[in-house]
Design a protein around this motif. Structure first.
Motif, short mmCIF file in Angstrom:
data_model
loop_
_atom_site.label_atom_id
_atom_site.label_comp_id
_atom_site.label_asym_id
_atom_site.label_seq_id
_atom_site.Cartn_x
_atom_site.Cartn_y
_atom_site.Cartn_z
N ASP A 292 1.12 -0.92 -0.16
CA ASP A 292 0.25 0.24 0.19
C ASP A 292 0.73 1.14 0.35
OD1 ASP A 292 1.06 -0.84 2.57
OD2 ASP A 292 -0.77 0.15 3.61
N ASP A 327 -5.29 -3.34 -0.43
CA ASP A 327 -6.47 -2.85 0.49
C ASP A 327 -6.25 -3.45 2.09
OD1 ASP A 327 -8.80 -3.46 1.66
OD2 ASP A 327 -9.30 -5.21 0.61
N THR A 328 -5.53 -2.31 2.20
CA THR A 328 -5.25 -1.57 3.93
C THR A 328 -6.23 -1.78 4.64
OG1 THR A 328 -3.35 0.13 2.29
CG2 THR A 328 -3.82 -0.02 4.98
N ASN A 329 -7.35 -1.71 4.27
CA ASN A 329 -8.67 -2.06 5.35
C ASN A 329 -8.64 -2.80 5.41
OD1 ASN A 329 -10.89 -0.73 6.55
ND2 ASN A 329 -11.90 -2.04 5.22
N PHE A 330 -8.43 -4.65 4.56
CA PHE A 330 -8.40 -5.63 5.10
C PHE A 330 -7.22 -5.89 5.73
CE2 PHE A 330 -6.57 -9.90 4.78
CZ PHE A 330 -7.73 -10.54 5.25
N SER A 332 -5.05 -4.25 8.00
CA SER A 332 -5.76 -3.46 9.47
C SER A 332 -6.99 -4.22 10.15
CB SER A 332 -6.06 -1.96 9.15
OG SER A 332 -5.95 -1.58 10.49
N LYS A 333 -8.01 -4.41 9.48
CA LYS A 333 -8.53 -5.44 10.33
C LYS A 333 -8.44 -6.74 10.44
CE LYS A 333 -12.48 -2.54 8.37
NZ LYS A 333 -13.73 -2.81 7.62
N GLN A 336 -6.17 -6.95 13.37
CA GLN A 336 -6.67 -6.11 15.03
C GLN A 336 -6.51 -7.65 15.50
OE1 GLN A 336 -9.52 -3.21 14.12
NE2 GLN A 336 -8.01 -1.44 13.57
#
Length: 560
Positions: A292, A327-330, A332-333, A336
């Motif tokens: 990313d 896909d930074t969102n995937f 990061s989630k 977590q």
């Protein structure tokens, strides 16, 4: 058990013997691996490569928690060689850790060295690889440590297990590729393919016969031991049409959770449970880069096939649904969701207070280079210090008190503070060169914040600490704020790892207890960045007790 490793255009012979603490004849397993010269063909190209026992990837080492393992390595390659047993803590025994010029001098061509170590308090999936030059491109394999006899996994017992090693393939000699990049002062050429168990899969030309297939039976559960052995790429991994339950990371059990894909950086391992509960057929297993940052990315997808028993091989496999490469969102989630199991049997012993606070900035830069074609070369640094490799092993210099090999003045924080993730892309603070280490008191607790910077560009960096596991207590995007961010740390059940990704344009905080005396390497596990100097080492002092001091070196320690 006895294993014989080799090296391919070159040969490398390794004998592995594992002993149960109170061995019986039935408990000692012996394996014979012949030394061969290996020509390997991938993507329409055949070339000799450095291998172990002529195998690519190399053989899996199987042991149990509590075993003693002796690995005799005889090097018949044209390159000097050293092997690192990635993730094994090597208590008091850095002599068996393996990074060249850190804990040993390399094994010269025609010479041998025995790695002799105990597996203490660890079980799960780790791996081994060459730790010199870029030779781990082809010299790597899995380590499977089973629990002690009679101890079950803390999750549903699988019917079968399989190792999946994710790697890279160059059509050219990888050392020649690296040297060409150094001559130009530029990053070396990207790999020509990603691989799963050494094979790129049918999406590449001339690779139909180079596809790994895993046969499963409907209704059964499988434990997949996934290892990212790639040199320079973080990877998304998925199995088309199937969910996976993550149960272990870096040989540490974690709280199970279900996902349709995982993120795994170079150096990391992840164990997942997969239920063969879909319509019998053929399904692609796939791995592709995650990047990313605004830098070129190798987005070629490696594939293998999950094959239900009895289904004809003429059936077309179902295509995978991988996250987008950025896909930074995937990512990061997913990160977590990773948490330690933290049960009475497998507690998370997180240091709640820390004796030493370290803050290291990760920087890329461009330095003058009269010998480079472009007149400049790319460099990398921690706290603006580009690490210079010594000429003899640092552990040997420390143990025998050899002066002038290294300095103990690596700074706890950068000499120059700035807006780390807001600096312009062209910023270059310059770096100083040096073999500078940090001393840690025995049994002290350490908090280390790794901060990405926007010097030249932001980028994710997977960092590996030798000799230790650590707890990932916090991560974030932007600049770390010591007045705000520690209040958000997870000190209850943070993930325990030996390799962690520092997010692009962000920071990662880890904690560990310095209870393993010796000299321990810490470096970015992107090989290109390590080559540029993104590395350092800790000197952990001896304790007062006899079991708190470095063991004496073996008699066959390789000379420099």
């Amino acid at each position: 058990m006895a294993l014989y490793f080799s090296t391919g255009s070159s040969l490398l012979f390794i004998a592995i013997i594992a002993f149960i603490p109170f061995p019986t004849e039935a408990a000692i397993k012996k394996y014979q691996f012949d030394v061969v010269v290996k020509n390997v063909s991938r993507l329409c190209h055949a070339k000799p490569i450095v291998t172990i026992n002529g195998r690519f990837p190399g053989p899996t080492i199987y042991a149990r928690e509590g075993d003693r393992v002796i690995i005799n390595v005889t090097n018949y390659a044209q390159y000097n060689m050293s092997i690192h047993w990635h993730g094994l803590k090597q208590f008091r025994n850095g002599w068996a850790d393996g990074p060249a010029y850190i804990t040993q001098c390399p094994i010269k061509s025609g010479s041998s060295y025995s790695y002799d170590f105990n597996i203490t308090g660890q079980r799960g999936t780790l791996w081994w690889h060459a730790h010199i030059l870029w030779l781990r491109a082809t010299v790597y394999g899995a380590i499977v440590i089973m629990p002690k006899e009679g101890v079950l996994y803390p999750f549903p017992q699988p019917h079968q297990e399989a190792e999946l090693l994710l790697g890279e393939w160059w059509n050219e000699d990888v050392e020649a590729v690296e040297n060409q990049g150094n001559m130009l002062g530029l990053p070396p050429n990207m790999s020509d393919a990603h691989t799963i168990n050494g094979k790129p899969g049918p999406l590449f030309p001339c690779s139909d016969k180079h596809t790994y297939a895993l046969e499963v039976e409907w209704g059964k559960t499988y434990l997949l031991r996934i290892i990212n052995a790639a040199l320079n790429d973080e990877l998304f991994f998925t199995v088309a049409g199937h969910n996976m339950t993550v149960v272990e990371i870096d040989a540490v059990y974690c709280k199970p959770f279900t996902t349709d894909a995982i993120l795994i950086t170079p150096g990391q391992t992840t164990n997942v449970l997969l239920q063969a509960n879909q319509a019998p057929g053929r399904y692609f297993i796939a791995a592709r880069s995650f990047m990313d940052a605004p830098v070129p990315v190798d987005n070629k997808t490696a594939t293998a096939i999950l094959q239900y028993k009895g289904v004809p091989t003429t059936v077309l496999p179902l295509l995978p649904n991988l996250p987008a490469p950025n896909d930074t969102n995937f990512a990061s989630k997913y990160l977590q969701k990773l948490k330690s199991l933290n049960t009475p049997q497998y507690p998370a012993k997180v240091p709640l207070t820390t004796d030493r606070h370290l803050f290291y900035t990760i920087g890329l830069g461009m330095n003058p280079c009269p010998n480079c074609l472009n007149g400049t070369k790319l460099t990398a640094s921690l706290n603006n210090i580009t690490f210079v490799m010594p000429k003899i092993g640092l552990l040997q210099a420390h143990y025998f008190n050899i002066k002038g090999v290294f300095r103990l003045d690596f700074p706890d924080k950068p000499m120059t503070a700035f807006n780390y993730t807001g600096a312009p892309l062209t910023a270059n603070l310059g770096t100083s060169l040096g073999t500078r280490l940090t001393k840690l008191a025995y049994n002290s607790t350490v908090e280390l914040v790794l901060q990405d910077t926007n010097l030249l560009t932001v980028e994710s960096h997977p960092f590996h600490l030798h000799g230790y596991n650590f707890f990932v207590v916090g991560q974030g995007i932007g600049n770390f704020d010591p007045n705000i961010d520690p209040a958000k740390f997870n000190l209850v059940d943070p993930p325990e790892r030996n390799t962690v990704g520092v997010p692009t344009g962000g920071w990662t905080a880890i904690r560990f207890r310095a209870d393993n005396p010796g000299v321990w390497f810490m470096h970015c596990h992107l090989e290109v960045h390590t080559t540029w100097g993104l590395k350092m080492a800790f000197v952990v002092e001896n304790g007062d007790g006899p079991d708190q001091t470095i063991l004496p070196p073996p008699k066959d320690l390789p000379p420099c």
